[in-house]
Write an enzyme that holds these catalytic residues in place. Structure first.
Site, PDB file in Angstrom:
ATOM      1  N   SER A 130       0.767  -1.282   0.102  1.00  0.00           N
ATOM      2  CA  SER A 130      -0.055   0.118   0.124  1.00  0.00           C
ATOM      3  C   SER A 130       0.868   1.212  -0.044  1.00  0.00           C
ATOM      4  O   SER A 130       1.648   1.385  -0.945  1.00  0.00           O
ATOM      5  CB  SER A 130      -0.995  -0.051   1.120  1.00  0.00           C
ATOM      6  OG  SER A 130      -2.088   0.830   1.112  1.00  0.00           O
ATOM      7  N   ASP A 143     -10.659  -3.892  -4.369  1.00  0.00           N
ATOM      8  CA  ASP A 143      -9.744  -2.864  -3.630  1.00  0.00           C
ATOM      9  C   ASP A 143      -9.842  -1.799  -4.292  1.00  0.00           C
ATOM     10  O   ASP A 143      -9.705  -1.582  -5.782  1.00  0.00           O
ATOM     11  CB  ASP A 143      -8.235  -3.522  -3.852  1.00  0.00           C
ATOM     12  CG  ASP A 143      -7.112  -2.422  -3.128  1.00  0.00           C
ATOM     13  OD1 ASP A 143      -7.625  -1.497  -2.602  1.00  0.00           O
ATOM     14  OD2 ASP A 143      -6.112  -2.733  -3.296  1.00  0.00           O
ATOM     15  N   HIS A 155      -7.878  -5.400  -0.125  1.00  0.00           N
ATOM     16  CA  HIS A 155      -6.586  -4.492   0.126  1.00  0.00           C
ATOM     17  C   HIS A 155      -6.154  -4.913   1.462  1.00  0.00           C
ATOM     18  O   HIS A 155      -7.094  -5.276   2.341  1.00  0.00           O
ATOM     19  CB  HIS A 155      -7.032  -3.033   0.242  1.00  0.00           C
ATOM     20  CG  HIS A 155      -5.786  -2.344   0.306  1.00  0.00           C
ATOM     21  ND1 HIS A 155      -5.074  -1.821  -0.766  1.00  0.00           N
ATOM     22  CD2 HIS A 155      -5.210  -1.697   1.518  1.00  0.00           C
ATOM     23  CE1 HIS A 155      -4.054  -1.056  -0.229  1.00  0.00           C
ATOM     24  NE2 HIS A 155      -4.171  -0.977   1.127  1.00  0.00           N
TER      25      HIS A 155
END
Length: 332
Positions: A161, A256, A286
């Site tokens: 991320s 996501d 995610h």
């Protein structure tokens, strides 16, 4: 909920829904301290009763960047203690606002075991107390130290991320900075588009743990100056030319908000003739690397991603041979 969503993930989402939002209006209703406290709770729920992969040693250290000390945690396997010829910079996610060394522990241990490498996890400064480029500068200082202290080693970057954003930015910089080396990189569901204009950002805006509102909060905390959105240190996707980037494993999750920006970046890398392995996991969400104790498919996906990096890692040639470490920097 969509029928193709992994059943274990579906159960986790239902569990989180029963707990309610962390604040009346979500993250934006919280102070940074409250958001970090919530993230700690969330991480424990997502992680479940997982067993941490065993490594030979774990130690805390610091890297000095001028007067500022960057905390790091160093993981070694038996192989890397004997010969640290594979080194990994591990950069945690959390939207540049939350996350810490403890949160990255499972990823760092998994990478050390799977890659037979020394892993150095970075506790970079967090926003909004420390806005861009503080996080980038901290990670760059650690990478520079690894490049100095391991001149014969292959060096890879791993991030998830926001951490993947930082690793990608460092990989881009390594093309023209002699003090930074990235021989391969693993980008897990990277955050790359401050405009948040992708189709998946709208399609998956809520209901799948990370929301569009969360990402708006994170970007607003990190990039206080709108002009920084075009700075490649803030996101490598801002670069017009990706030629010369190191071999890349890029992972996306089907459910996501960040899915499309990750996929688009992988396509751009391929178009630039960068050796790229794009691994989509359509049934996951995610942050699935944090769900290894609750979602069997997440554990398999992480292992597959590390295995793909291992192939690039093993084939990579160290970019440069640099001099010994500066005496001003703590050895790692």
């Amino acid at each position: 909920m969509h029928p193709s969503l992994d059943p274990a993930v579906r159960h986790l989402i239902a569990e989180l829904d029963a707990l309610g939002e962390p604040g009346a209006e979500g993250l934006d209703d919280l102070t940074p301290e409250q958001a970090r406290a919530w993230y700690t709770v969330l991480r424990r729920i997502l992680g479940g009763e997982r067993t941490a992969p065993e490594v030979a040693s774990v130690r805390d250290a610091q890297v000095l960047d001028g007067a500022h000390a960057v905390p790091v945690r160093v993981y070694d396997t038996e192989e890397s203690i004997m010969m640290p010829d594979r080194v990994v910079l591990c950069v945690h996610g959390g939207g540049w606002v939350v996350g810490d060394l403890d949160g990255a522990d499972h990823l760092a241990r998994s990478a050390a075991r799977r890659l037979r490498a020394r892993v150095v996890s970075v506790d970079y400064r967090l926003a909004p107390e420390h806005v861009f480029p503080a996080a980038y500068d901290d990670c760059a200082a650690v990478l520079a130290e690894l490049s100095r202290t391991h001149p014969e080693a292959r060096i890879a970057g791993i991030g998830d991320s926001a951490g993947a954003n930082l690793v990608g930015a460092l990989a881009a910089a390594s093309r023209h900075r002699d003090d930074l080396r990235v021989d391969a990189q693993l980008l897990l569901y990277p955050a790359l588009d401050p405009s948040m204009a992708s189709d998946s950002m709208s399609r998956m805006a809520e209901g799948y743990i990370l929301t569009k509102a969360d990402m708006a909060y994170y970007w607003s905390c990190y990039l206080r100056d709108p002009a920084h959105a075009s700075d490649p240190r803030a996101t490598p996707a801002a670069l017009a030319d990706l030629a010369g980037m190191p071999p890349t494993v890029l992972v996306t999750a089907g459910f996501d908000p960040l899915h499309d920006e990750g996929m688009a970046y992988a396509r751009r890398l391929v178009a630039a003739d960068v050796a790229t392995a794009y691994l989509p996991f359509p049934s996951l969400v995610h942050g699935f690397a944090d769900m290894a104790g609750r979602v069997p498919a997440a554990l398999d996906a992480l292992d597959n991603a590390l295995a793909a990096l291992d192939l690039y890692f093993g084939a990579a040639t160290p970019q440069r041979r640099l001099g010994p470490a500066s005496s001003e920097v703590s050895p790692i």
